[in-house]
Design a protein around this motif. Structure first.
Motif, PDB file in Angstrom:
ATOM      1  N   GLY A   1       0.805  -1.211   0.000  1.00  0.00           N
ATOM      2  CA  GLY A   1       0.000   0.000   0.000  1.00  0.00           C
ATOM      3  C   GLY A   1       0.835   1.255   0.000  1.00  0.00           C
ATOM      4  N   LEU A   2       0.348   2.270  -0.695  1.00  0.00           N
ATOM      5  CA  LEU A   2       1.028   3.558  -0.703  1.00  0.00           C
ATOM      6  C   LEU A   2       0.999   4.183   0.689  1.00  0.00           C
ATOM      7  CD1 LEU A   2       2.426   5.661  -2.494  1.00  0.00           C
ATOM      8  CD2 LEU A   2       0.180   6.641  -2.975  1.00  0.00           C
ATOM      9  N   ASP A   3      -0.104   3.980   1.428  1.00  0.00           N
ATOM     10  CA  ASP A   3      -0.189   4.521   2.782  1.00  0.00           C
ATOM     11  C   ASP A   3       0.835   3.881   3.710  1.00  0.00           C
ATOM     12  OD1 ASP A   3      -1.423   2.057   2.665  1.00  0.00           O
ATOM     13  OD2 ASP A   3      -3.041   2.583   4.043  1.00  0.00           O
ATOM     14  N   LYS A   4       1.116   2.592   3.492  1.00  0.00           N
ATOM     15  CA  LYS A   4       2.124   1.905   4.304  1.00  0.00           C
ATOM     16  C   LYS A   4       3.516   2.474   4.040  1.00  0.00           C
ATOM     17  CE  LYS A   4       4.068  -2.664   5.256  1.00  0.00           C
ATOM     18  NZ  LYS A   4       4.051  -4.106   4.895  1.00  0.00           N
ATOM     19  N   VAL A   5       3.778   2.810   2.769  1.00  0.00           N
ATOM     20  CA  VAL A   5       5.062   3.419   2.415  1.00  0.00           C
ATOM     21  C   VAL A   5       5.240   4.719   3.180  1.00  0.00           C
ATOM     22  CG1 VAL A   5       6.335   4.552   0.549  1.00  0.00           C
ATOM     23  CG2 VAL A   5       5.236   2.364   0.144  1.00  0.00           C
ATOM     24  N   VAL A   6       4.205   5.547   3.149  1.00  0.00           N
ATOM     25  CA  VAL A   6       4.281   6.837   3.834  1.00  0.00           C
ATOM     26  C   VAL A   6       4.449   6.642   5.339  1.00  0.00           C
ATOM     27  CG1 VAL A   6       3.003   8.938   4.374  1.00  0.00           C
ATOM     28  CG2 VAL A   6       2.950   8.016   2.048  1.00  0.00           C
ATOM     29  N   LYS A   7       3.691   5.701   5.920  1.00  0.00           N
ATOM     30  CA  LYS A   7       3.744   5.482   7.369  1.00  0.00           C
ATOM     31  C   LYS A   7       5.105   4.958   7.814  1.00  0.00           C
ATOM     32  CE  LYS A   7       1.350   2.995  11.082  1.00  0.00           C
ATOM     33  NZ  LYS A   7       0.237   2.063  11.415  1.00  0.00           N
ATOM     34  N   THR A   8       5.692   4.050   7.002  1.00  0.00           N
ATOM     35  CA  THR A   8       6.952   3.410   7.386  1.00  0.00           C
ATOM     36  C   THR A   8       8.156   4.300   7.116  1.00  0.00           C
ATOM     37  OG1 THR A   8       5.978   1.252   6.898  1.00  0.00           O
ATOM     38  CG2 THR A   8       8.381   1.352   7.079  1.00  0.00           C
ATOM     39  N   TYR A   9       8.139   5.001   5.987  1.00  0.00           N
ATOM     40  CA  TYR A   9       9.340   5.716   5.551  1.00  0.00           C
ATOM     41  C   TYR A   9       9.248   7.233   5.688  1.00  0.00           C
ATOM     42  CZ  TYR A   9      11.150   1.341   3.742  1.00  0.00           C
ATOM     43  OH  TYR A   9      11.626   0.062   3.637  1.00  0.00           O
ATOM     44  N   ALA A  10       8.046   7.761   5.841  1.00  0.00           N
ATOM     45  CA  ALA A  10       7.921   9.217   5.997  1.00  0.00           C
ATOM     46  C   ALA A  10       8.108   9.569   7.474  1.00  0.00           C
ATOM     47  CB  ALA A  10       6.563   9.692   5.493  1.00  0.00           C
ATOM     48  N   THR A  11       9.341   9.652   7.900  1.00  0.00           N
ATOM     49  CA  THR A  11       9.650   9.911   9.310  1.00  0.00           C
ATOM     50  C   THR A  11       9.541  11.392   9.669  1.00  0.00           C
ATOM     51  OG1 THR A  11      12.009  10.058   8.738  1.00  0.00           O
ATOM     52  CG2 THR A  11      11.168   7.906   9.446  1.00  0.00           C
ATOM     53  N   HIS A  12       9.397  12.245   8.671  1.00  0.00           N
ATOM     54  CA  HIS A  12       9.318  13.684   8.899  1.00  0.00           C
ATOM     55  C   HIS A  12       8.088  14.267   8.204  1.00  0.00           C
ATOM     56  CE1 HIS A  12      13.440  12.908  10.056  1.00  0.00           C
ATOM     57  NE2 HIS A  12      13.571  14.140  10.501  1.00  0.00           N
ATOM     58  N   LYS A  13       7.692  15.425   8.666  1.00  0.00           N
ATOM     59  CA  LYS A  13       6.670  16.214   7.980  1.00  0.00           C
ATOM     60  C   LYS A  13       7.256  17.581   7.642  1.00  0.00           C
ATOM     61  CE  LYS A  13       2.288  14.189   9.436  1.00  0.00           C
ATOM     62  NZ  LYS A  13       0.890  14.504   9.807  1.00  0.00           N
ATOM     63  N   ILE A  14       6.601  18.239   6.692  1.00  0.00           N
ATOM     64  CA  ILE A  14       7.064  19.556   6.252  1.00  0.00           C
ATOM     65  C   ILE A  14       6.142  20.619   6.831  1.00  0.00           C
ATOM     66  CG2 ILE A  14       7.723  20.979   4.298  1.00  0.00           C
ATOM     67  CD1 ILE A  14       9.238  18.304   4.529  1.00  0.00           C
ATOM     68  N   VAL A  15       6.720  21.535   7.612  1.00  0.00           N
ATOM     69  CA  VAL A  15       5.972  22.663   8.168  1.00  0.00           C
ATOM     70  C   VAL A  15       6.330  23.905   7.364  1.00  0.00           C
ATOM     71  CG1 VAL A  15       5.523  24.085  10.196  1.00  0.00           C
ATOM     72  CG2 VAL A  15       5.997  21.635  10.464  1.00  0.00           C
ATOM     73  N   THR A  16       5.317  24.523   6.766  1.00  0.00           N
ATOM     74  CA  THR A  16       5.531  25.730   5.967  1.00  0.00           C
ATOM     75  C   THR A  16       4.933  26.925   6.692  1.00  0.00           C
ATOM     76  OG1 THR A  16       5.438  24.451   3.907  1.00  0.00           O
ATOM     77  CG2 THR A  16       5.176  26.839   3.735  1.00  0.00           C
ATOM     78  N   VAL A  17       5.774  27.905   6.969  1.00  0.00           N
ATOM     79  CA  VAL A  17       5.340  29.126   7.648  1.00  0.00           C
ATOM     80  C   VAL A  17       5.279  30.252   6.620  1.00  0.00           C
ATOM     81  CG1 VAL A  17       5.847  30.790   9.473  1.00  0.00           C
ATOM     82  CG2 VAL A  17       6.454  28.372   9.781  1.00  0.00           C
ATOM     83  N   HIS A  18       4.109  30.881   6.530  1.00  0.00           N
ATOM     84  CA  HIS A  18       3.945  32.039   5.657  1.00  0.00           C
ATOM     85  C   HIS A  18       4.034  33.284   6.539  1.00  0.00           C
ATOM     86  CE1 HIS A  18       2.721  29.378   2.377  1.00  0.00           C
ATOM     87  NE2 HIS A  18       1.987  28.738   3.287  1.00  0.00           N
ATOM     88  N   LEU A  19       5.061  34.087   6.298  1.00  0.00           N
ATOM     89  CA  LEU A  19       5.358  35.214   7.173  1.00  0.00           C
ATOM     90  C   LEU A  19       4.526  36.443   6.827  1.00  0.00           C
ATOM     91  CD1 LEU A  19       9.246  34.838   7.056  1.00  0.00           C
ATOM     92  CD2 LEU A  19       7.703  33.994   8.837  1.00  0.00           C
ATOM     93  N   GLU A  20       4.357  37.293   7.843  1.00  0.00           N
ATOM     94  CA  GLU A  20       3.680  38.559   7.631  1.00  0.00           C
ATOM     95  C   GLU A  20       4.535  39.459   6.727  1.00  0.00           C
ATOM     96  OE1 GLU A  20       3.058  40.296  11.414  1.00  0.00           O
ATOM     97  OE2 GLU A  20       1.566  38.808  12.065  1.00  0.00           O
ATOM     98  N   GLU A  21       3.909  40.401   6.108  1.00  0.00           N
ATOM     99  CA  GLU A  21       4.629  41.330   5.233  1.00  0.00           C
ATOM    100  C   GLU A  21       5.664  42.121   6.041  1.00  0.00           C
ATOM    101  OE1 GLU A  21       3.691  44.971   2.079  1.00  0.00           O
ATOM    102  OE2 GLU A  21       2.052  43.888   3.060  1.00  0.00           O
ATOM    103  N   GLY A  22       6.870  42.160   5.533  1.00  0.00           N
ATOM    104  CA  GLY A  22       7.952  42.883   6.199  1.00  0.00           C
ATOM    105  C   GLY A  22       8.718  42.061   7.220  1.00  0.00           C
ATOM    106  N   ALA A  23       8.317  40.798   7.428  1.00  0.00           N
ATOM    107  CA  ALA A  23       8.983  39.975   8.443  1.00  0.00           C
ATOM    108  C   ALA A  23      10.057  39.070   7.858  1.00  0.00           C
ATOM    109  CB  ALA A  23       7.950  39.128   9.180  1.00  0.00           C
ATOM    110  N   GLU A  24      10.304  39.201   6.525  1.00  0.00           N
ATOM    111  CA  GLU A  24      11.220  38.278   5.859  1.00  0.00           C
ATOM    112  C   GLU A  24      12.625  38.301   6.458  1.00  0.00           C
ATOM    113  OE1 GLU A  24       9.381  40.515   4.458  1.00  0.00           O
ATOM    114  OE2 GLU A  24       8.223  39.721   2.767  1.00  0.00           O
ATOM    115  N   GLY A  25      13.119  39.452   6.792  1.00  0.00           N
ATOM    116  CA  GLY A  25      14.498  39.556   7.268  1.00  0.00           C
ATOM    117  C   GLY A  25      14.645  39.402   8.773  1.00  0.00           C
ATOM    118  N   GLN A  26      13.567  39.057   9.459  1.00  0.00           N
ATOM    119  CA  GLN A  26      13.614  38.980  10.915  1.00  0.00           C
ATOM    120  C   GLN A  26      13.625  37.541  11.447  1.00  0.00           C
ATOM    121  OE1 GLN A  26      10.487  41.406  12.564  1.00  0.00           O
ATOM    122  NE2 GLN A  26      10.714  42.977  10.990  1.00  0.00           N
ATOM    123  N   VAL A  27      13.827  36.558  10.551  1.00  0.00           N
ATOM    124  CA  VAL A  27      13.841  35.154  10.971  1.00  0.00           C
ATOM    125  C   VAL A  27      15.197  34.819  11.587  1.00  0.00           C
ATOM    126  CG1 VAL A  27      13.703  32.773  10.192  1.00  0.00           C
ATOM    127  CG2 VAL A  27      12.166  34.496   9.216  1.00  0.00           C
TER     128      VAL A  27
END
Length: 331
Positions: free
Chosen positions: A238-264
């Motif tokens: 199963g494709l779901d089994k592949v993801v469960k077994t091998y996908a050890t990480h998730k991707i967190v995407t943060v969309h910043l407020e305007e003007g906050a790009e250089g403050q990370v």
């Protein structure tokens, strides 16, 4: 519907020697070697299934599909499709399968699609009323009614692929092989083909074997995948089994407020996870699956976040890790 048992294919090829001396030597005496294109493939595909067959170039995918379509003979093993050995090429078998190859056209270039379909009706001996009903259904699903009387060579690539699909399905096959059906198409055409395949599967429930290099095809269409490497099956499940077994990480995407790009604060972010992207107002971080909630909270607290999304790792990356971890065959 498809039952494959230790199927194998060996090609005898000429060994290529490097350099001018090697070329001259090959003219006088050629050395032949055996290349195992497919080795001991064993699997089944049932009614209504769409199984993804994936792997790198040269993994043996197309050779396997051609054997199951009866185009080439195997060197070992056995297989039945709809109760027939494909390479025996009985008419009853050939009239109940379809092979769609994204890199090879079957329609006549200078004829309009409508005329091609009439020729195919005669070849497959489809009753006129059934042909008319099926053609109406397929042209409506693919939205190509206005293009039926245009020469094939004048259609766009996406429109031609849709006509190829109609041609392959006019006789209502029970087994369908899809070899790179979306290759070369733009994103809109790819999406349209995928949606059509899903709807067709729901309505007619054929067994389908799909090869593709586009991971979105696999994600959208298949619940089960078969991964090939060097002619061998290294994963079948199963494709779901592949993801469960091998996908050890998730991707967190943060969309910043305007003007906050250089403050990370990059150093603090890297203590939370691996930074995949930090450009403009977008920050993408790979974090362990077990800590995704805490990591998301930490990212919000140290950035001026306007929005945040959490998604699975790209399936292509996951499959690459499977292929690295499975050098030999197995299930």
């Amino acid at each position: 519907m498809i039952d494959v048992r230790q199927l194998g294919k060996v090609f005898t090829v000429h060994k290529k020697e490097p350099g001018l001396a090697g070329s001259i030597k090959s003219l006088v005496k050629r050395e032949r070697i055996d290349k195992h294109a497919v080795r001991d493939a064993t699997f089944q595909v049932g009614e209504g299934e769409i199984v993804g067959l994936i792997g790198a170039n040269g993994a043996g995918k197309t050779t396997l599909v051609k054997m199951l379509a009866g185009i080439i003979h195997p060197s070992s093993g056995d297989a039945t499709v709809l109760g027939h050995r494909p390479w025996e090429r009985h008419n009853d078998f050939r009239s109940r399968i379809a092979l769609i190859m994204g890199q090879k056209a079957q329609l006549w270039w200078d004829l309009p699609a409508a005329d091609c379909f009439l020729l195919l009706r005669e070849i497959y001996r489809v009753p006129e009323e059934k042909h008319r009903r099926t053609l109406e259904e397929l042209t409506e699903l693919l939205d190509v009614r206005e293009q039926l009387n245009i020469q094939i060579r004048r259609l766009s690539l996406g429109e031609r692929m849709k006509m190829e699909l109609i041609a392959a399905l006019l006789h209502e096959p029970r087994v369908v092989y899809l070899d790179e059906p979306t290759i070369g198409l733009d994103l809109t055409a790819q999406r349209s083909i995928r949606e059509f395949i899903l709807r067709y599967r729901r309505q007619h429930r054929p067994a389908m074997l799909l090869t593709s290099h586009y991971m979105e095809d696999i994600e959208r269409l298949c619940e089960r995948i078969i991964i090939m490497r060097g002619g061998e099956i290294v994963y079948d499940g199963g494709l779901d089994k592949v993801v469960k077994t091998y996908a050890t990480h998730k991707i967190v995407t943060v969309h910043l407020e305007e003007g906050a790009e250089g403050q990370v604060d990059r150093e603090r972010v890297e203590r939370i996870g691996r930074v995949l992207e930090s450009s403009g107002a977008t920050l993408r971080v790979s974090v362990p699956r077990a800590t995704v909630a805490a990591a998301s909270s930490d990212l919000i607290s140290i950035t001026r976040a306007q929005d945040l999304t959490i998604e699975e790792e790209y399936i292509g990356t996951i499959i690459e890790s499977i292929m690295r971890d499975h050098p030999g065959s197995g299930r």
